[in-house]
Design an enzyme around this catalytic site. Structure first.
Site, PDB file in Angstrom:
ATOM      1  N   TYR A 163       0.857  -1.182   0.000  1.00 29.37           N
ATOM      2  CA  TYR A 163       0.000   0.000   0.000  1.00 29.37           C
ATOM      3  C   TYR A 163       0.891   1.229   0.000  1.00 29.37           C
ATOM      4  O   TYR A 163       1.807   1.332   0.822  1.00 29.37           O
ATOM      5  CB  TYR A 163      -0.893  -0.006   1.250  1.00 29.37           C
ATOM      6  N   ASP A 258       9.595   2.599  -0.715  1.00 23.80           N
ATOM      7  CA  ASP A 258       8.616   3.295   0.123  1.00 23.80           C
ATOM      8  C   ASP A 258       8.843   2.916   1.587  1.00 23.80           C
ATOM      9  O   ASP A 258       8.405   1.856   2.046  1.00 23.80           O
ATOM     10  CB  ASP A 258       7.203   2.923  -0.340  1.00 23.80           C
ATOM     11  N   LYS A 286       5.223   9.160   8.652  1.00 25.53           N
ATOM     12  CA  LYS A 286       5.033   8.652  10.014  1.00 25.53           C
ATOM     13  C   LYS A 286       6.094   9.154  10.994  1.00 25.53           C
ATOM     14  O   LYS A 286       6.006  10.282  11.472  1.00 25.53           O
ATOM     15  CB  LYS A 286       4.926   7.135   9.981  1.00 25.53           C
TER      16      LYS A 286
HETATM   17  N1  HOZ Z   1      -3.821   2.954   6.019  1.00 22.43           N
HETATM   18  C1  HOZ Z   1      -3.318   3.224   7.326  1.00 22.43           C
HETATM   19  C2  HOZ Z   1      -2.488   2.121   7.856  1.00 22.43           C
HETATM   20  N2  HOZ Z   1      -1.825   1.338   6.937  1.00 22.43           N
HETATM   21  C3  HOZ Z   1      -4.426   3.512   8.262  1.00 22.43           C
HETATM   22  C4  HOZ Z   1      -4.404   4.920   8.650  1.00 22.43           C
HETATM   23  C5  HOZ Z   1      -5.472   5.293   9.671  1.00 22.43           C
HETATM   24  O1  HOZ Z   1      -6.550   4.750   9.667  1.00 22.43           O
HETATM   25  O2  HOZ Z   1      -5.200   6.180  10.441  1.00 22.43           O
END
Ligand code: HOZ
Length: 454
Positions: A163, A258, A286
């Site tokens: 992702y 990434d 992050k």
């Molecule tokens: N897609 C995010 C984790 N892989 C989730 C982000 C969130 O819900 O804060």
């Protein structure tokens, strides 16, 4: 025949957080559903994959979250990665407070941007120049644009279950919420755009060779999570990353690593340092923002200098390099730099103790579970395994994972609410949290086994 974690329906004897004790969270969820689709501003938070209503968080300190009803939970998702030093870490809080006193945003350059950039470049030799943006999605989207501009090619290779945020071209066979909800690709992405993305199985160099053969001089970029975190945690096979680096170099294709999840987490210099590889472009997010919204894309000078105002590739952002975000990032990254010799061994030891401790409880209870872990990120897959790619991860018993998640939550342990999201811990997690988590897992597995036939 392997055993599968049995049906769990609610309260277990040792639970100290019962569903009934989340009445305020329930009310807040109902109110939120009035305003937000699913009651949330990011899909996985809705808990649809694990059942039950999500607790609403009121505050957090160190390794512990407190919900709106005053229940406390050990946090194993850490805001999905950023909180490596624990919540409300004093140097980070002070840095944000200090910066806020001078105003929250200027939309003009500040010294703090180069201060954080200097630290990023020191940790990531692959990054010669960079840009700050406000999210990982922006970072990967911009990196792709740069790769297309540099090569004059259109096709992007990504890997199933990886992702890279929610930009149109990157949602094809994506992980995270897309995998969690079994969405094959997002509605609203034109076919013409999706067709420019080839999604290949992870950890298999031969399929990448075949893609290059089938699309000669047409692949602009190969992008991947060097350790997958968004299909659950999946480490790279030995030689896989180096093989991709060599193939992309041979083909004149931009290699984008990434590191939004892995950056500053699996090592100070991320997966590039851990596995000893180079990249053309790197994306971060992050941790680099210390919990505030920051993304980074950076890499070879020759690529980065294609960006406006030097070059023809456009990219911009009002909140890019925001002073509060830079202050939180500097406080976090400088702490990691100065204390790396203690931080990373501690994270490794604590993560190993809790991840293997829970896996041992599962084995004792006859529950079939596969543990994948790289440093302080891991996943307990409810499958006999192995799990080396998305197809294998998708064979997990997600219903059993959901029951486990609810059982743990009711005992004060908050895991990421999807089989396809990695767990994270922080330097604030210690022996007490590890033991409480293992005890909770024993309770969950025992209840699953004694209460129900398998
Ligand atoms: N897609 C995010 C984790 N892989 C989730 C982000 C969130 O819900 O804060």
């Amino acid at each position: 025949m392997h055993k599968v974690f049995g049906l769990y329906t609610g309260t277990i004897m040792s639970a100290h957080v019962s569903t009934a004790a989340r009445t305020r969270s329930h009310a807040l969820q109902q109110r939120a559903e009035h305003f937000f689709p699913g009651g949330v501003n990011s899909p996985v938070r809705a808990f649809r994959a694990v059942g039950g209503a999500p607790p609403f968080v009121e505050r957090a300190q160190g390794a512990w979250l407190t919900d709106a009803d005053g229940n406390r939970y050990i946090d194993y998702f850490g805001s999905w990665g950023p909180m490596i030093l624990g919540h409300a870490f004093p140097p980070v809080v002070e840095a944000i407070q200090r910066a806020a006193r001078d105003s929250a945003s200027f939309g003009a350059s500040t010294a703090g941007e180069a201060d954080l950039a200097e630290r990023v470049v020191a940790c990531y030799p692959a990054i010669e120049k960079l840009r700050f943006v406000s999210s990982g999605t922006e970072a990967t989207m911009s990196a792709i644009r740069l790769a297309r501009a540099a090569t004059g090619r259109k096709i992007i290779v990504k890997f199933e279950g990886c992702y890279h945020g929610h930009a149109d071209g990157l949602l094809v066979k994506a992980g995270s919420g897309v995998a969690t909800f079994g969405i094959p690709g997002s509605a609203g992405v034109p076919e013409e755009v999706a067709h420019l993305t080839l999604a290949l199985p992870y950890n298999d160099l031969s399929v990448v060779e075949s893609a290059f053969a089938a699309h000669p001089k047409a692949i602009a970029a190969v992008i991947l999570e060097p350790v997958v975190g968004n299909a659950g945690c999946i480490p790279p096979a030995p030689g896989y990353l180096a093989g991709l680096r060599a193939l992309t170099a041979r083909e004149g294709t931009v290699f984008i690593v990434d590191e939004v999840m892995t950056g500053f987490r699996v090592a100070l210099g991320g997966a590039l340092e851990l596995y000893g590889i180079d990249a053309d472009l790197v994306t971060l997010g992050k941790i680099v923002g210390g919990g505030l919204p920051v993304g980074v894309f950076g890499g070879k000078r020759v690529l980065m200098d294609l960006l406006a105002p030097l070059g023809p590739v456009y990219q911009a952002g009002t909140l890019s390099g925001n002073p509060l975000a830079m202050a939180a990032g500097i406080a976090t990254v400088s702490y990691l730099q100065h204390n790396a010799a203690q931080v990373y061994p501690r994270l490794e030891a604590t993560a190993r103790a809790v991840a293997e401790g829970v896996a041992a409880e599962a084995a004792r209870a006859g529950v079939s579970l596969t543990l994948n872990r790289v440093g302080s990120m891991w996943t307990w897959f409810f499958t006999p395994g192995p799990v080396t790619n998305y197809d294998q991860a998708a064979r997990s018993d997600t219903a059993a994972f959901g029951r486990f998640h609810r059982a743990m939550l009711d005992q004060g342990v908050w895991l990421p609410p999807s089989q396809f999201e990695a767990a994270f811990l922080s330097t604030a997690h210690g022996d007490a949290e590890v033991q409480a988590t293992i005890d909770a897992a024993r309770g969950a597995f025992e209840t699953g086994i004694t209460g129900y036939s398998l």
